[in-house]
Write a protein that holds these residues in place. Sequence first.
Motif, PDB file in Angstrom:
ATOM      1  N   GLU A   2      38.921  39.769  45.686  1.00 26.09           N
ATOM      2  CA  GLU A   2      40.272  40.219  45.349  1.00 26.09           C
ATOM      3  C   GLU A   2      40.193  41.666  44.887  1.00 26.09           C
ATOM      4  N   THR A   3      40.997  42.539  45.487  1.00 24.43           N
ATOM      5  CA  THR A   3      40.957  43.955  45.124  1.00 24.43           C
ATOM      6  C   THR A   3      42.320  44.510  44.712  1.00 24.43           C
ATOM      7  N   GLU A   4      43.367  43.682  44.696  1.00 23.79           N
ATOM      8  CA  GLU A   4      44.696  44.195  44.371  1.00 23.79           C
ATOM      9  C   GLU A   4      45.166  43.833  42.965  1.00 23.79           C
ATOM     10  N   LEU A   5      44.654  42.773  42.368  1.00 22.69           N
ATOM     11  CA  LEU A   5      45.125  42.307  41.064  1.00 22.69           C
ATOM     12  C   LEU A   5      44.720  43.257  39.935  1.00 22.69           C
ATOM     13  N   GLU A  11      35.543  38.562  42.237  1.00 19.21           N
ATOM     14  CA  GLU A  11      35.066  37.514  43.141  1.00 19.21           C
ATOM     15  C   GLU A  11      35.736  36.210  42.717  1.00 19.21           C
ATOM     16  N   ILE A  12      36.351  35.524  43.683  1.00 17.07           N
ATOM     17  CA  ILE A  12      37.076  34.287  43.379  1.00 17.07           C
ATOM     18  C   ILE A  12      36.561  33.165  44.264  1.00 17.07           C
ATOM     19  N   GLU A  14      37.649  29.329  45.048  1.00 18.41           N
ATOM     20  CA  GLU A  14      38.779  28.437  44.829  1.00 18.41           C
ATOM     21  C   GLU A  14      38.574  27.087  45.507  1.00 18.41           C
ATOM     22  N   LEU A  43      36.785  32.974  38.554  1.00 12.58           N
ATOM     23  CA  LEU A  43      37.066  34.387  38.774  1.00 12.58           C
ATOM     24  C   LEU A  43      35.988  35.181  38.052  1.00 12.58           C
TER      25      LEU A  43
END
Length: 120
Positions: A2-5, A11-12, A14, A43
Amino acid sequence: METELCPFPIEIHEVLTGTYTVHLDADGDFVRAEVHIAYDADLSANGITLHESDRWTDFYFPGGTHRKVGQLAHVSGPGGLVVNDAGILFTVGGDDVVVDHHGRVTEFIGEVLCPALQGG
């Protein structure tokens, strides 16, 4: 990744599981559907790992009405609870209407998760 949050990559990992039940009346007409969801995620960033464990049920009714009930965002990490967001949400005609909500609103989850994953 994930690079936008947050301003740094997260690194996620799920896992999403669910079961459903469809309810019909005596004539076989649709009454409602219940979808039980379990969402677990780890996360990780900057040597810190947070764990998210959410449980909720989506109810679908004739005419497109939808209701979500349960633990919508429950995130913990080193030092304890980071986010605890639960409530009841109705969707009618495409519009969300919050009926009962306690905890931090999930739209602002980045404001809580990013500092928790920032590290020292």
